[in-house]
Design an enzyme around this catalytic site. Structure first.
Site, PDB file in Angstrom:
ATOM      1  CD  GLU A 111      -3.061  -1.297   2.270  1.00  0.00           C
ATOM      2  OE1 GLU A 111      -2.381  -1.680   3.327  1.00  0.00           O
ATOM      3  OE2 GLU A 111      -4.063  -0.880   2.013  1.00  0.00           O
ATOM      4  CD  GLU A 147      -3.386  -6.614   3.344  1.00  0.00           C
ATOM      5  OE1 GLU A 147      -3.679  -7.293   2.256  1.00  0.00           O
ATOM      6  OE2 GLU A 147      -2.960  -5.600   3.145  1.00  0.00           O
TER       7      GLU A 147
END
Ligand code: NAD
Length: 694
Positions: free
Chosen positions: A110, A130
């Site tokens: 990210e 995730e």
């Protein structure tokens, strides 16, 4: 000076180095350091462009999972608020080039996507894993990723959690360049020629429209149902990516934050984060320090070229270990090697190995009929028949030839390690190495500690499991150890249900709907009803204690020669495809035996079936824990997830018990294990029990 982030200017390029060993996690201090460094670079007129790179073996490998754990359990957590940092990087008037090597995962990716360009080492990998922790990317990953790689690829990455390679990342647009040489040099060169910054959030060309994307979303949900049945997070990830398409960037980010918050607070996130730490916690063995010497394991000798011996040989060969594989008959050797070759052929067909890779592996496996070379093995693993007399004879033989440093392992699934060790002059070298079938695939190894097993041998066995890319979990030496001991009451409970009116297929269906990889009756048919019968005899389970109820049908199936898959008939009927179908003959047999025994008949709901079976499993787990045969409840969870197909999203049986409420479990099993009853009365959980006993 921020100790975690270094800043220097080299030839007009600001080089920002994240240095937070071992994996440059986004711990407190890292985001702050990054923000300050970017500000410094933009304030310095001599700086033309910015490169962000990781020190050591990787770029940022992700968030600090300890902090995530706090958040999941509702405790104060220092989860980095990355929004402002990412905006600051993206808004930098000077081009920011992210230099990626190692594993750019989760929060790391990210951060990387907020830069204007990405240059990566060829060996690098990138991913949004995730979902493995029951959450979705929470720092705008679901918003920037589809802008770079397109909606379909973004969904695939976020739903499966699987990383992609640098060449794949280049092909899909996640990165802009690959280097085989010095990464920093390549990134600086790229930065110098980069031209004006392009913000990722402004790249809308690959997003498409909600209508046109509808099939992609449907496929994403179908993929989630296939690879992560029953999991919440992958569906939320699809939803967040839909928001990236439907909403302006800032609103999409807001929607992602809401969905992330929902996931973090879910039982599934708590369970999966527990699974993550449980698997890492198994290595902590009280009394066995980190400094315990570990013996080298380069040469392994295996006795028995059957199902297990062959699988263990493959696991060793896959890890680069050379193997001597002994059996007593040429026919058994031939069969064993043929099976190994067939299994490898399947791997080649599936693209897992190349033909050359398989040839190398086969060359590491040396079949033989004698003990030649066993004297120079670092470990000998016995995988012969499950029979104490045979095992004792083998151990007496290898005791006479093995080198003094050799580890003597047995793959027994139920027999006493101490009794096997008693025939040797070195019981301290004997340890259970309980692999699971198929041993080249299943990750679990129960490492069974006999009363004489030395710390060094135990630590070496754990290191061996790790070398094989498996999870070793220490178990005490009780009949069935941890995993199989829990299977007995579980299987009995399932049989009582069918005796009382359920059918095997109904019980199995309830269990697979719950999330088990297979139903218990299908498992029994696969493992062999004859094998189970022999084990019960060997352990004396066939003789009921006064007042004890014993199931009846399994023994009758054995007497009828219905051994399961191998005879085409067991609890189920099997065709050539080995798929089970219900057998009316078995149903009739069950009803007849129940009637003869005057067992009242009734119907059962799926949740009653789970309460009777899974709760029985948990109850036995509690006994094992209290008796000290398992070091932690979390170890039991690791065993059941990696060896018995228990769904990870429920955290393993003991975590599932915690989340169900121990009082509820204790009230529905008879009699409850003393530890279960005590914790239930105190309002405590197994997790708290583990923490108190750490
Ligand atoms: P198997 O019958 O497939 O293979 C056993 C092999 O050992 C045969 O090839 C046999 O010829 C050979 N053998 C017997 N005595 C020998 C001796 N003295 N010297 C050399 N070879 C000898 O059995 P398996 O399923 O591979 O089981 C082996 C062991 O692993 C057993 O102790 C079993 O309980 C345990 N185990 C089995 C499973 C499973 O699912 N099959 C799982 C875990 C553990």
């Amino acid at each position: 000076m921020n100790p975690l982030v270094r800043y220097e200017v080299q030839d007009g390029i600001a080089v920002i180095t994240i240095d937070n060993p071992p994996v440059n996690a986004l711990s407190p201090g890292v985001p702050e350091g990054l923000a300050e460094s970017v500000a410094s670079a933009n304030a310095d007129d001599s700086v033309k462009a910015i490169v962000v790179i990781g020190a050591g073996r990787t770029f940022i490998a992700g968030a600090d999972i300890k902090e995530l754990e706090f958040a999941a359990w509702g405790q104060p957590a220092k989860l980095p608020a990355l929004h402002e940092l990412l905006a600051a990087i993206e808004d930098s008037p000077k081009p920011v080039v992210m230099a990626l090597h190692g594993t750019t995962f989760g929060g790391g990716l990210e951060v990387a996507m907020s830069g204007h360009y990405r240059v990566a080492s060829r060996s690098g990998a990138m991913g949004q894993p995730e979902v493995n922790l029951g959450i979705i990317p929470g720092a705008e990953g679901t918003q920037r990723l589809p802008r770079l790689v397109g909606v379909e690829k973004a969904i695939e990455m976020c739903v499966t959690g699987k990383p992609i390679t640098a060449p794949d990342a280049l092909a899909c647009g996640l990165i802009d360049s690959i280097t085989d040489g010095d990464l920093l040099k390549a990134a600086k060169a790229f930065a110098r020629d980069a031209g004006a910054p392009v913000k990722t959030r402004a790249r809308n060309g690959k997003l498409g429209s909600p209508d046109a994307n509808a099939p992609l979303y449907a496929n994403g949900r179908a993929l989630a149902a296939k690879v992560r049945r029953g999991a919440l997070a992958p569906l939320k990830a699809v939803e967040a990516i839909e928001a990236a398409v439907a909403l302006p960037f800032a609103e999409g980010c807001k929607r992602e934050r809401e969905l992330f918050a929902e996931c973090v607070a879910s039982d599934q996130a708590r369970a999966l984060i527990h699974v993550f730490f449980a698997e890492r916690g198994v290595a902590k063995i009280p009394g066995v320090g980190k400094d315990t010497p570990v013996r080298p394991l380069e040469r392994v000798a295996i006795i028995g070229a059957g199902t297990m011996g062959g699988g263990i040989a493959m696991a060793c060969a896959n890890a680069g270990i050379s193997v001597l594989l002994r059996d007593t008959e040429q026919a058994a050797i031939d069969r064993g090697i043929e099976t190994i070759r067939k299994n490898y052929d399947v791997s080649v067909k599936r693209g897992r190995f190349t033909p050359e890779g398989v040839a190398e592996r086969m060359a590491r496996i040396h079949p033989q009929l004698d003990y030649a070379g066993f004297d120079s093995a670092d470990a000998i693993i016995e995988a012969a028949f499950e029979n104490m007399a045979i095992k004792k004879q083998i151990f007496a033989e290898i005791d006479a030839i093995a080198s003094p440093a050799c580890i003597l392992g047995t793959n027994t699934s139920t027999l006493s390690i101490d009794e096997i060790a008693s025939v040797t002059k070195r019981p301290e070298s004997v340890v259970g190495l309980h692999f699971f079938s198929p041993a080249n695939v299943m990750r679990l190894v129960e490492i069974v500690r006999g009363k004489a097993t030395s710390n060094e041998v135990l630590a070496s066995a754990m290191a061996f499991a790790k070398k094989l890319n498996k999870v070793g979990v220490v178990a005490g030496n009780c009949p069935g150890f941890i995993g199989n001991r829990m299977m007995f009451p579980y299987m009995y409970a399932a049989q009582f249900l069918v005796e009382e009116g359920a059918t095997p297929e109904q019980v199995d269906k309830a269990l697979t709907n719950f999330g088990m990889a297979m139903g218990i009756f299908a498992v029994d048919d696969m493992a062999g009803i004859d094998v189970a019968w022999r084990v019960r005899k060997e352990l004396g389970h066939d003789v009921p204690k006064p007042g004890e109820r014993k199931p009846m049908v399994q023994d009758r199936l054995f007497e009828m020669g219905r051994y399961g898959q191998k005879t085409g008939r067991g609890w189920y009927l099997y065709g050539d495809d080995r798929k089970p179908s219900p057998d009316p003959e078995v149903t009739a047999l069950i009803r007849k035996m129940a009637a003869d025994a005057n067992i009242p008949q009734r119907t059962f709901t799926d949740s009653e079936i789970i309460e009777r079976t899974i709760y029985a499993l948990i109850n036995e787990g509690a006994r094992i824990l209290e008796e000290g045969y398992a070091l932690r409840a979390a170890d039991i969870d690791t065993i059941y997830i990696n060896g018995y197909g228990f769904p990870a999203r429920l955290g393993g049986p003991m975590m599932f018990a915690d989340q169900t409420g121990l009082a509820k479990i204790a009230a529905s099993v008879t009699p409850p294990a003393p530890l279960l009853a005590r914790l239930a009365a105190e309002g405590k959980t197994f997790r708290e029990y583990d923490q108190e006993h750490a």
